[in-house]
Design an enzyme around this catalytic site. Structure first.
Site, PDB file in Angstrom:
ATOM      1  N   ARG A  20       0.818  -1.222   0.000  1.00 15.46           N
ATOM      2  CA  ARG A  20       0.000   0.000   0.000  1.00 15.46           C
ATOM      3  C   ARG A  20       0.846   1.263   0.000  1.00 15.46           C
ATOM      4  NH1 ARG A  20      -2.530  -3.822   2.916  1.00 15.46           N
ATOM      5  NH2 ARG A  20      -1.643  -3.094   4.874  1.00 15.46           N
ATOM      6  N   GLU A  63       6.063 -10.560  14.720  1.00 17.58           N
ATOM      7  CA  GLU A  63       5.590 -11.220  15.938  1.00 17.58           C
ATOM      8  C   GLU A  63       5.877 -12.730  15.853  1.00 17.58           C
ATOM      9  OE1 GLU A  63       1.544 -10.262  16.617  1.00 17.58           O
ATOM     10  OE2 GLU A  63       1.452 -11.395  18.496  1.00 17.58           O
TER      11      GLU A  63
HETATM   12  P1  AMP Z   1       4.963  -2.435  11.602  1.00 18.88           P
HETATM   13  O1  AMP Z   1       6.198  -2.998  10.970  1.00 18.88           O
HETATM   14  O2  AMP Z   1       4.566  -3.156  12.855  1.00 18.88           O
HETATM   15  O3  AMP Z   1       5.058  -0.940  11.805  1.00 18.88           O
HETATM   16  O4  AMP Z   1       3.755  -2.702  10.599  1.00 18.88           O
HETATM   17  C1  AMP Z   1       3.570  -1.855   9.508  1.00 18.88           C
HETATM   18  C2  AMP Z   1       3.289  -2.615   8.239  1.00 18.88           C
HETATM   19  O5  AMP Z   1       2.322  -3.648   8.430  1.00 18.88           O
HETATM   20  C3  AMP Z   1       2.716  -1.680   7.196  1.00 18.88           C
HETATM   21  O6  AMP Z   1       3.204  -2.079   5.914  1.00 18.88           O
HETATM   22  C4  AMP Z   1       1.210  -1.879   7.316  1.00 18.88           C
HETATM   23  O7  AMP Z   1       0.584  -1.816   6.046  1.00 18.88           O
HETATM   24  C5  AMP Z   1       1.038  -3.258   7.951  1.00 18.88           C
HETATM   25  N1  AMP Z   1       0.159  -3.247   9.130  1.00 18.88           N
HETATM   26  C6  AMP Z   1       0.544  -3.506  10.403  1.00 18.88           C
HETATM   27  N2  AMP Z   1      -0.495  -3.473  11.242  1.00 18.88           N
HETATM   28  C7  AMP Z   1      -1.586  -3.167  10.491  1.00 18.88           C
HETATM   29  C8  AMP Z   1      -2.981  -2.953  10.787  1.00 18.88           C
HETATM   30  N3  AMP Z   1      -3.463  -3.065  12.033  1.00 18.88           N
HETATM   31  N4  AMP Z   1      -3.799  -2.639   9.757  1.00 18.88           N
HETATM   32  C9  AMP Z   1      -3.320  -2.509   8.493  1.00 18.88           C
HETATM   33  N5  AMP Z   1      -2.027  -2.703   8.153  1.00 18.88           N
HETATM   34  C10 AMP Z   1      -1.162  -3.032   9.136  1.00 18.88           C
END
Ligand code: AMP
Length: 172
Positions: free
Chosen positions: A58, A95
């Site tokens: 996205r 995770e």
């Molecule tokens: P992070 O690495 O934990 O910051 O997760 C960010 C990435 O995972 C981004 O590419 C987001 O598109 C996706 N992502 C993580 N959590 C969500 C969520 N609750 N809803 C939508 N996309 C998420």
């Protein structure tokens, strides 16, 4: 415009216990989508990047039109195995298990001033890996920009920790 109203919340997707924030209604509404791009453009105009890097998938939707508006280049940071030719990559922890982001070799040059773009920052792990990968290739990462920031998950602090400023439009 109140962009938050164009973000759908989908419980238990893609796994039980995850509340997924879906930007599809924002993309589908011409006025709201333009307003979101206008707000990000205003932030990035001050940053003056030469290159926008979108994180799969996205992040591409945001980074490509913003690069066009800013007169900057656009490149894709993709999950492992998706880019043709030689690549440079960096693994990061999820995770459960590991993920890996890759860039095409030679796509980023020493001295490029990069704005890194994704739709959402949660823990910041994905963006952090991308920042470190880009820096390892000689780029200056001027900022990370996103639509949504899940403020309780610590992404901002994880990026501050590596001196990468975060701009988010919609804190949740
Ligand atoms: P992070 O690495 O934990 O910051 O997760 C960010 C990435 O995972 C981004 O590419 C987001 O598109 C996706 N992502 C993580 N959590 C969500 C969520 N609750 N809803 C939508 N996309 C998420």
């Amino acid at each position: 415009m109140r962009l938050r109203g164009y973000i759908a919340e989908v419980p238990d997707f893609p796994r039980e216990g995850i509340l997924f924030y879906d930007i599809s209604p924002l993309l589908a509404d011409a006025g709201a989508w333009r307003a979101a791009l206008d707000e990000l453009e205003a932030v990035l105009t001050g940053v003056k990047p030469t290159l926008l890097v979108g994180i799969e998938s996205r992040g591409f939707l945001l980074a490509a039109p913003l690069a066009d508006r800013l007169g900057a280049g656009f490149i894709m940071a993709r999950k492992a195995g998706k880019l043709p030719g030689a690549t440079e990559g960096r693994a990061y922890d999820l995770e459960y298990g590991q993920e890996r982001l890759e860039l095409q070799s030679g796509a980023v040059k020493s001295g490029d001033r990069v704005a890194l773009i994704d739709d959402l920052i949660a823990t910041g792990g994905t963006a952090r890996a991308a920042v470190l990968l880009l820096r390892g290739l000689g780029a200056e990462v001027a900022c990370v920009a996103c639509l949504l920031e899940l403020t309780e998950l610590g992404g901002r602090a994880a990026l501050e920790d590596i001196s990468a400023p975060l701009h988010s439009l919609i804190p949740i």
